[in-house]
Design a protein around this motif. Structure first.
Motif, PDB file in Angstrom:
ATOM      1  N   SER A   1       0.788  -1.105  -0.014  1.00 24.38           N
ATOM      2  CA  SER A   1      -0.049   0.170  -0.036  1.00 24.38           C
ATOM      3  C   SER A   1       0.697   1.206  -0.202  1.00 24.38           C
ATOM      4  CB  SER A   1      -1.043  -0.003   1.340  1.00 24.38           C
ATOM      5  OG  SER A   1       0.075   0.172   2.418  1.00 24.38           O
ATOM      6  N   TYR A   2       2.026   1.135   0.569  1.00 29.35           N
ATOM      7  CA  TYR A   2       2.853   2.426   0.513  1.00 29.35           C
ATOM      8  C   TYR A   2       4.034   2.296  -0.677  1.00 29.35           C
ATOM      9  CZ  TYR A   2       1.732   3.744   5.170  1.00 29.35           C
ATOM     10  OH  TYR A   2       1.137   4.423   6.197  1.00 29.35           O
ATOM     11  N   ASN A   3       3.722   1.394  -1.524  1.00 34.83           N
ATOM     12  CA  ASN A   3       4.816   1.330  -2.649  1.00 34.83           C
ATOM     13  C   ASN A   3       4.024   0.798  -4.048  1.00 34.83           C
ATOM     14  OD1 ASN A   3       7.540   1.440  -1.451  1.00 34.83           O
ATOM     15  ND2 ASN A   3       6.307   0.177  -0.129  1.00 34.83           N
ATOM     16  N   VAL A   4       2.952   1.626  -4.157  1.00 36.92           N
ATOM     17  CA  VAL A   4       1.965   1.368  -5.443  1.00 36.92           C
ATOM     18  C   VAL A   4       2.695   1.549  -6.508  1.00 36.92           C
ATOM     19  CG1 VAL A   4      -0.222   1.550  -4.000  1.00 36.92           C
ATOM     20  CG2 VAL A   4       0.980   3.613  -5.088  1.00 36.92           C
ATOM     21  N   LYS A   5       3.623   2.388  -6.769  1.00 36.87           N
ATOM     22  CA  LYS A   5       4.314   2.632  -7.827  1.00 36.87           C
ATOM     23  C   LYS A   5       5.006   1.540  -8.520  1.00 36.87           C
ATOM     24  CE  LYS A   5       8.340   4.873  -5.746  1.00 36.87           C
ATOM     25  NZ  LYS A   5       9.359   6.153  -5.728  1.00 36.87           N
ATOM     26  N   HIS A   6       5.451   0.707  -7.502  1.00 42.83           N
ATOM     27  CA  HIS A   6       6.258  -0.474  -7.912  1.00 42.83           C
ATOM     28  C   HIS A   6       5.473  -1.825  -8.413  1.00 42.83           C
ATOM     29  CE1 HIS A   6       9.898   1.688  -7.042  1.00 42.83           C
ATOM     30  NE2 HIS A   6       9.677   1.152  -5.559  1.00 42.83           N
ATOM     31  N   GLY A   7       4.078  -1.592  -8.365  1.00 45.47           N
ATOM     32  CA  GLY A   7       3.210  -2.736  -8.888  1.00 45.47           C
ATOM     33  C   GLY A   7       2.914  -3.363  -7.807  1.00 45.47           C
ATOM     34  N   HIS A   8       1.958  -4.450  -8.022  1.00 45.80           N
ATOM     35  CA  HIS A   8       1.206  -5.578  -7.033  1.00 45.80           C
ATOM     36  C   HIS A   8       2.277  -6.626  -7.041  1.00 45.80           C
ATOM     37  CE1 HIS A   8      -1.895  -7.196  -4.714  1.00 45.80           C
ATOM     38  NE2 HIS A   8      -1.663  -8.312  -5.369  1.00 45.80           N
ATOM     39  N   GLN A   9       3.112  -6.838  -8.082  1.00 49.46           N
ATOM     40  CA  GLN A   9       3.759  -8.137  -7.946  1.00 49.46           C
ATOM     41  C   GLN A   9       5.366  -7.824  -8.078  1.00 49.46           C
ATOM     42  OE1 GLN A   9       2.517 -11.174  -6.998  1.00 49.46           O
ATOM     43  NE2 GLN A   9       0.451 -10.258  -6.921  1.00 49.46           N
ATOM     44  N   GLY A  10       6.118  -8.904  -7.595  1.00 49.86           N
ATOM     45  CA  GLY A  10       7.529  -9.065  -7.905  1.00 49.86           C
ATOM     46  C   GLY A  10       8.008 -10.226  -8.759  1.00 49.86           C
TER      47      GLY A  10
ATOM     48  N   SER B   1     -13.572   7.226  -1.833  1.00 51.86           N
ATOM     49  CA  SER B   1     -13.177   8.510  -1.555  1.00 51.86           C
ATOM     50  C   SER B   1     -13.524   8.983  -0.097  1.00 51.86           C
ATOM     51  CB  SER B   1     -13.602   9.622  -2.603  1.00 51.86           C
ATOM     52  OG  SER B   1     -14.943   9.497  -2.698  1.00 51.86           O
ATOM     53  N   GLN B   2     -14.833   8.379   0.401  1.00 53.79           N
ATOM     54  CA  GLN B   2     -15.187   8.633   1.734  1.00 53.79           C
ATOM     55  C   GLN B   2     -14.402   7.695   2.577  1.00 53.79           C
ATOM     56  OE1 GLN B   2     -19.383   7.342   0.985  1.00 53.79           O
ATOM     57  NE2 GLN B   2     -19.994   9.381   0.777  1.00 53.79           N
ATOM     58  N   ILE B   3     -14.174   6.945   2.343  1.00 47.30           N
ATOM     59  CA  ILE B   3     -13.033   5.998   3.279  1.00 47.30           C
ATOM     60  C   ILE B   3     -11.954   6.588   3.386  1.00 47.30           C
ATOM     61  CG2 ILE B   3     -12.251   3.576   3.818  1.00 47.30           C
ATOM     62  CD1 ILE B   3     -14.467   2.451   2.262  1.00 47.30           C
ATOM     63  N   ILE B   4     -11.352   7.004   2.357  1.00 47.41           N
ATOM     64  CA  ILE B   4      -9.849   7.677   2.490  1.00 47.41           C
ATOM     65  C   ILE B   4     -10.020   8.986   3.183  1.00 47.41           C
ATOM     66  CG2 ILE B   4      -8.292   8.861   0.995  1.00 47.41           C
ATOM     67  CD1 ILE B   4      -8.960   6.422  -1.170  1.00 47.41           C
ATOM     68  N   SER B   5     -11.082   9.839   2.986  1.00 48.03           N
ATOM     69  CA  SER B   5     -10.953  11.072   3.704  1.00 48.03           C
ATOM     70  C   SER B   5     -11.215  10.731   5.230  1.00 48.03           C
ATOM     71  CB  SER B   5     -12.069  11.850   3.034  1.00 48.03           C
ATOM     72  OG  SER B   5     -13.624  11.387   3.359  1.00 48.03           O
ATOM     73  N   LYS B   6     -12.028  10.059   5.871  1.00 45.79           N
ATOM     74  CA  LYS B   6     -11.870   9.795   7.024  1.00 45.79           C
ATOM     75  C   LYS B   6     -10.882   8.857   7.758  1.00 45.79           C
ATOM     76  CE  LYS B   6     -17.139  10.745   6.825  1.00 45.79           C
ATOM     77  NZ  LYS B   6     -18.372  10.211   6.986  1.00 45.79           N
ATOM     78  N   ASN B   7     -10.110   8.421   6.939  1.00 45.26           N
ATOM     79  CA  ASN B   7      -9.070   7.340   7.595  1.00 45.26           C
ATOM     80  C   ASN B   7      -7.624   7.682   7.070  1.00 45.26           C
ATOM     81  OD1 ASN B   7     -10.971   5.291   9.191  1.00 45.26           O
ATOM     82  ND2 ASN B   7     -11.947   5.742   7.049  1.00 45.26           N
ATOM     83  N   PRO B   8      -6.909   8.636   7.528  1.00 42.86           N
ATOM     84  CA  PRO B   8      -5.610   8.925   7.169  1.00 42.86           C
ATOM     85  C   PRO B   8      -4.710   7.478   7.957  1.00 42.86           C
ATOM     86  CG  PRO B   8      -6.224  10.402   8.987  1.00 42.86           C
ATOM     87  CD  PRO B   8      -7.699   9.655   8.687  1.00 42.86           C
ATOM     88  N   PRO B   9      -3.586   7.188   7.365  1.00 46.71           N
ATOM     89  CA  PRO B   9      -2.967   7.923   6.364  1.00 46.71           C
ATOM     90  C   PRO B   9      -3.308   7.508   5.125  1.00 46.71           C
ATOM     91  CG  PRO B   9      -1.645   6.140   7.233  1.00 46.71           C
ATOM     92  CD  PRO B   9      -2.985   6.051   8.047  1.00 46.71           C
ATOM     93  N   LEU B  10      -4.618   6.942   4.844  1.00 46.20           N
ATOM     94  CA  LEU B  10      -4.886   6.725   3.302  1.00 46.20           C
ATOM     95  C   LEU B  10      -4.752   7.944   2.611  1.00 46.20           C
ATOM     96  CD1 LEU B  10      -8.075   4.146   4.131  1.00 46.20           C
ATOM     97  CD2 LEU B  10      -5.822   3.536   3.072  1.00 46.20           C
ATOM     98  N   ASN B  11      -4.316   7.906   1.407  1.00 46.15           N
ATOM     99  CA  ASN B  11      -4.336   9.061   0.628  1.00 46.15           C
ATOM    100  C   ASN B  11      -4.477   8.772  -0.938  1.00 46.15           C
ATOM    101  OD1 ASN B  11      -1.960   7.603  -0.368  1.00 46.15           O
ATOM    102  ND2 ASN B  11      -0.560   9.029   0.986  1.00 46.15           N
TER     103      ASN B  11
END
Length: 292
Positions: free
Chosen positions: A219-228, A257-267
């Motif tokens: 979740s903190y490294n989505v730019k690298h994709g889901h798999q290795g 969007s509702q869940i993200i806005s109310k639950n940091p650190p989701l961004n």
């Protein structure tokens, strides 16, 4: 000369009767002092003025032992000489006495170690040390053990033949616990041992943290994709591990969007989706959603 005349005689002015009495007392004292001592003295018993023999209660030799009602002195070896033992029991006794006398071990510990050696049993490192000290000082026992031993290995069949080198016993390979790095931290992939999310979760969170740690790192490294696997040099952010946190969707909190806005650190939606593999949004009211 009659008796009364003799009694009146004087020697140097002293009546002869007093002189005779004094001589009688002196002779009695001399005779008493020259009287032989009573009792029987053993031929082997050292004189009182002699120095104690090495090994007696003042020098180390065990006390006489009682056998069949008579007292006799147990024959003991010179610690500096070889054991001259013609069987293993004599070798055992003399070696154990020497080890205890030199302060290498207690008598019980020395006997146990040497008995195990003579029986061909496996020895601990300390027992092997005692065996080596005994064989170095007294030589090998008459009947060599067939197996067992530690340290320098068993004695050869011919004591005159040098002991051949004993190859070291291969150690038992026990898989080491994966190293746990400290998070949060950046981690750069170095090779096959850390090129997947599972490997990184194991390194930073341990086995107990892999189940939830994989999705957390994703979740903190989505730019690298889901798999290795990921190529060496790829850099990841490893967040501090914490038990997963969930919310229950409500009518006002069911879209991404509702869940993200109310639950940091989701961004981001991608971050929310990595924490909830396969979940589609909006979710139904009452749905359990992981937010950390």
């Amino acid at each position: 000369m009659n008796w009364s005349g003799l009694m009146e005689r004087r020697v140097l002015g002293v009546p002869i009767l007093y002189v005779v009495g004094a001589l009688a007392v002196i002779l009695a004292v001399v005779a008493w002092r020259m009287k032989p001592a009573t009792g029987v003295q053993l031929a082997d018993e050292p004189a009182a003025e002699d120095e104690p023999a090495a090994g007696d209660p003042a020098g180390g030799v065990p006390l006489p032992y009682v056998s069949g009602g008579s007292v006799s002195q147990a024959p003991l070896p010179d610690p500096n000489d070889g054991p001259s033992a013609d069987d293993n029991d004599k070798w055992l006794r003399r070696s154990a006495e020497w080890l205890a006398g030199q302060g290498h071990a207690t008598m019980d510990a020395a006997l146990i170690a040497l008995q195990k050696y003579l029986a061909g049993e496996q020895l601990s490192m300390e027992q092997g040390r005692l065996r080596d000290l005994a064989t170095d000082h007294f030589g090998y026992p008459p009947d060599l053990p067939q197996s067992g031993g530690t340290g320098n290995g068993d004695a050869p069949d011919d004591p005159d033949v040098p002991t051949p080198p004993v190859p070291p016993t291969p150690p038992v390979v026990v898989p080491a616990e994966p190293k746990k790095y400290i998070a949060p931290a950046f981690h750069t992939v170095s090779g096959p041992s850390d090129d997947s999310y599972t490997d990184m979760a194991l390194l930073f969170y341990g086995e107990s943290g892999v189940q939830y740690g994989v999705d957390l790192i994703q979740s903190y490294n989505v730019k690298h994709g889901h798999q290795g696997p990921f190529p060496p040099g790829t850099r990841f952010w490893i967040p501090k591990y914490a038990p997963p946190r969930y919310v229950i969707a409500t009518a006002s909190m069911r879209t991404a969007s509702q869940i993200i806005s109310k639950n940091p650190p989701l961004n981001s939606v991608a971050m929310l989706q990595e924490l909830n593999d396969g979940m589609t949004f909006p979710v139904k009211v009452g749905q359990k959603v992981r937010v950390a």
